[in-house]
Motif scaffolding. Structure first.
Motif, short mmCIF file in Angstrom:
data_model
loop_
_atom_site.label_atom_id
_atom_site.label_comp_id
_atom_site.label_asym_id
_atom_site.label_seq_id
_atom_site.Cartn_x
_atom_site.Cartn_y
_atom_site.Cartn_z
N LEU A 8 7.47 -39.53 42.35
CA LEU A 8 6.77 -40.39 41.40
C LEU A 8 6.66 -41.81 41.95
N ALA A 9 7.69 -42.27 42.65
CA ALA A 9 7.68 -43.62 43.21
C ALA A 9 6.56 -43.82 44.23
N ASP A 10 6.03 -42.74 44.80
CA ASP A 10 4.91 -42.85 45.74
C ASP A 10 3.65 -43.38 45.07
N LEU A 11 3.64 -43.36 43.72
CA LEU A 11 2.45 -43.80 42.98
C LEU A 11 2.54 -45.26 42.56
N ALA A 12 3.56 -45.95 42.98
CA ALA A 12 3.66 -47.38 42.67
C ALA A 12 2.44 -48.10 43.23
N GLY A 13 1.84 -48.94 42.42
CA GLY A 13 0.66 -49.68 42.86
C GLY A 13 -0.65 -48.98 42.58
N GLU A 14 -0.61 -47.71 42.19
CA GLU A 14 -1.84 -46.99 41.88
C GLU A 14 -2.40 -47.43 40.51
N LYS A 15 -3.71 -47.30 40.36
CA LYS A 15 -4.34 -47.50 39.07
C LYS A 15 -4.43 -46.13 38.38
N TRP A 16 -4.19 -46.11 37.08
CA TRP A 16 -4.16 -44.87 36.32
C TRP A 16 -5.33 -44.76 35.36
N VAL A 17 -5.79 -43.52 35.17
CA VAL A 17 -6.71 -43.19 34.09
C VAL A 17 -5.89 -42.44 33.05
N MET A 18 -5.77 -43.00 31.85
CA MET A 18 -4.91 -42.42 30.82
C MET A 18 -5.69 -42.21 29.52
N PRO A 19 -5.21 -41.30 28.67
CA PRO A 19 -5.84 -41.16 27.34
C PRO A 19 -5.50 -42.34 26.45
N ASP A 20 -6.30 -42.56 25.43
CA ASP A 20 -5.99 -43.61 24.46
C ASP A 20 -4.63 -43.35 23.83
N PRO A 21 -3.86 -44.40 23.57
CA PRO A 21 -2.56 -44.21 22.91
C PRO A 21 -2.72 -43.57 21.53
N ASP A 22 -1.75 -42.74 21.17
CA ASP A 22 -1.74 -42.15 19.83
C ASP A 22 -0.30 -42.09 19.34
N ASP A 23 -0.08 -41.43 18.21
CA ASP A 23 1.25 -41.45 17.60
C ASP A 23 2.24 -40.48 18.23
N SER A 24 1.85 -39.75 19.29
CA SER A 24 2.78 -38.84 19.95
C SER A 24 3.79 -39.57 20.82
N GLY A 25 3.44 -40.81 21.22
CA GLY A 25 4.31 -41.57 22.11
C GLY A 25 4.10 -41.25 23.58
N MET A 26 3.03 -40.51 23.92
CA MET A 26 2.85 -40.10 25.30
C MET A 26 2.69 -41.28 26.25
N ASN A 27 1.86 -42.25 25.90
CA ASN A 27 1.64 -43.38 26.81
C ASN A 27 2.91 -44.18 27.01
N GLU A 28 3.66 -44.38 25.92
CA GLU A 28 4.93 -45.10 26.04
C GLU A 28 5.92 -44.30 26.90
N TYR A 29 5.91 -43.00 26.74
CA TYR A 29 6.78 -42.13 27.53
C TYR A 29 6.44 -42.25 29.02
N ALA A 49 11.33 -45.11 37.60
CA ALA A 49 11.10 -44.82 39.02
C ALA A 49 10.90 -46.09 39.84
N GLY A 50 10.94 -47.24 39.15
CA GLY A 50 10.93 -48.51 39.87
C GLY A 50 9.61 -49.25 39.91
N PHE A 51 8.64 -48.85 39.08
CA PHE A 51 7.38 -49.58 39.10
C PHE A 51 6.75 -49.59 37.71
N GLU A 52 5.83 -50.52 37.53
CA GLU A 52 5.11 -50.64 36.26
C GLU A 52 3.79 -49.88 36.37
N GLN A 53 3.55 -49.03 35.44
CA GLN A 53 2.31 -48.25 35.44
C GLN A 53 1.13 -49.18 35.14
N ARG A 54 0.13 -49.13 36.01
CA ARG A 54 -1.06 -49.97 35.85
C ARG A 54 -2.21 -49.10 35.35
N ILE A 55 -2.59 -49.28 34.08
CA ILE A 55 -3.66 -48.49 33.49
C ILE A 55 -4.98 -49.25 33.61
#
Length: 320
Positions: free
Chosen positions: A189-210, A218-224
Motif C-alpha cells: 500500500l505504501a507504494d501508492l504514496a503520492g498517487e492521485k485517487w479516484v474515489m466514490p462520493d462519501p456516504d454513511d458507510s464510512g468507506m472514505n474515512e476508512y 501506511a505512512g501517507f495521506e490519501q490524495r483524492i
C-alpha cells in the motif's frame, strides 16, 4: 429409550471424528456426556458400535451399518426440513422484498430466493446508504438486505434484525496500463504514496474515512483528485492515467486498466446479510447463504486475477 435424531447425529459424529474426545468437541458436549450417551445407544441396539483403543475408535460391523443408515436418514431429515421451510415461506402471496448495495452478493441473493421460492415474486432495489437499508428493514419495507461494513465503522443494526457475515472481500487497485506499477501484480500500500485517487462520493458507510485511515497507517495521506459514484467514469479516468481507483474483485469490463493486489490485504469490506427476525425468510437463511457461497465461488473461478489471489491464500482471509 428409543432412538432419536440426536442419537443418530452422535453416532455419525463419533465415526467421522474417530475419537470420543473430538466428537465431544464438535458436538459442544463433554467427553463423559458423549461416552454415557453412546453406552445407552449400544445397550438399546444390543451390541457394541465402536471398538475403543488408545488411538481412538473404530466402528464394529454393527456400528458401520448403523452409521451408514443414520447418514441416509439424516440426509432425508434435512431434506424434509428444507422442503417444509420452503413451502411455509412460499405460502404467503406477498412478494419477497430484497435490498442492498450493488455488490455481487445482491444479485446472487435475488437469484437464490427466486430459485428457492418459485411461487413468490421477488422484488429488489439497490441502495448505497446503510442507514436507509437498516431503516427499511426495521419498518418491514425490506425482508432481507446485503450490507457493507468497514473496520472501525460498525453498522448499527436495529432491534428485530439479525445478520450474518457472508464474505470479507478485498479491494484491489486499478491503474492505467501505462502506469509504472502496471506489471507488478502485487504491491505494498505504501507504494501508492503520492498517487492521485479516484474515489466514490462519501456516504454513511464510512468507506472514505476508512480508506484515509488505512493509508495514513501506511505512512501517507490519501490524495483524492476525483469523486464519482459511476464505475465507468472512474475506470475511464484511471485508464487515462488521471489517477488510480479501487476495484472490487469481480465486476464489469475494465478496458485499459491493470489490476493490482495489496500485500497483506489492508483494504477490505465485510459483506453482511441482514434480515428481519420475524420474516418468513428467517428459517431459510442457512440455505440462502449456502447458495450464495456456491455461486460466488463459481464467479471467483471465472476471474483469472481473483482466482489466483483466492487460491494463493486469499480464501482463508475472505471466508468467515
Amino acid at each position: 429409550m428409543r432412538l432419536e435424531i440426536r442419537h443418530l447425529e452422535l453416532v455419525v459424529e463419533v465415526a467421522e471424528a474417530g475419537s470420543l474426545r473430538r466428537a465431544a468437541a464438535r458436538l459442544h458436549l463433554s467427553q463423559p456426556a458423549v461416552t454415557t450417551q453412546l453406552k445407552r445407544i449400544e445397550q438399546f441396539v444390543g451390541g457394541a458400535l465402536f471398538i475403543r483403543s488408545t488411538d481412538g475408535v473404530v466402528p464394529t460391523h454393527t456400528g458401520a451399518e448403523l452409521v451408514r443408515d443414520a447418514r441416509n436418514l439424516l440426509r432425508q431429515f434435512d431434506a424434509l426440513q428444507r422442503t417444509a421451510r420452503v413451502n411455509a415461506a412460499s405460502e404467503s402471496g406477498a412478494p419477497v422484498k430484497v435490498g442492498g448495495i450493488p455488490a455481487q452478493q445482491f444479485s446472487l441473493l435475488v437469484n437464490a430466493l427466486t430459485a428457492m421460492l418459485p411461487r413468490r415474486e421477488v422484488t429488489s432495489r439497490t441502495i448505497r446508504e446503510t442507514g436507509t437499508l437498516t431503516a427499511l428493514l426495521r419498518s418491514g419495507e425490506l425482508d432481507v438486505a446485503v450490507l457493507r461494513e468497514f473496520s472501525g465503522f460498525p453498522v448499527r443494526r436495529p432491534e428485530g434484525v439479525e445478520h450474518r457475515l457472508l464474505l470479507r472481500e478485498p479491494f484491489f487497485i486499478g491503474v492505467s496500463q501505462r502506469h509504472p506499477l502496471a506489471e507488478r501484480g502485487e504491491i505494498e500500500l505504501a507504494d501508492l504514496a503520492g498517487e492521485k485517487w479516484v474515489m466514490p462520493d462519501p456516504d454513511d458507510s464510512g468507506m472514505n474515512e476508512y480508506f484515509a485511515r488505512v493509508c495514513a497507517s501506511a505512512g501517507f495521506e490519501q490524495r483524492i483528485a476525483h469523486l464519482t459514484t459511476e464505475a465507468h467514469v472512474a475506470f475511464a479516468l484511471t485508464a487515462e492515467n488521471r489517477g488510480i481507483c479501487l476495484l472490487y474483485p469481480i465486476g464489469t469490463a475494465r478496458d485499459g486498466l491493470a489490476t493490482l493486489s495489496l500485500a497483506g490485504t489492508p483494504l477490505s469490506r465485510d459483506l453482511v446479510l441482514a434480515w428481519r427476525t420475524g420474516s418468513r425468510l428467517a428459517p431459510l437463511v442457512d440455505e440462502v447463504c449456502a447458495k450464495i457461497d456456491q455461486d460466488y465461488l463459481a464467479l471467483v473461478e471465472g476471474s483469472r486475477f481473483y482466482r489466483k489471489w483466492w487460491h494463493g491464500g486469499g480464501s482463508a482471509f475472505a471466508l468467515p
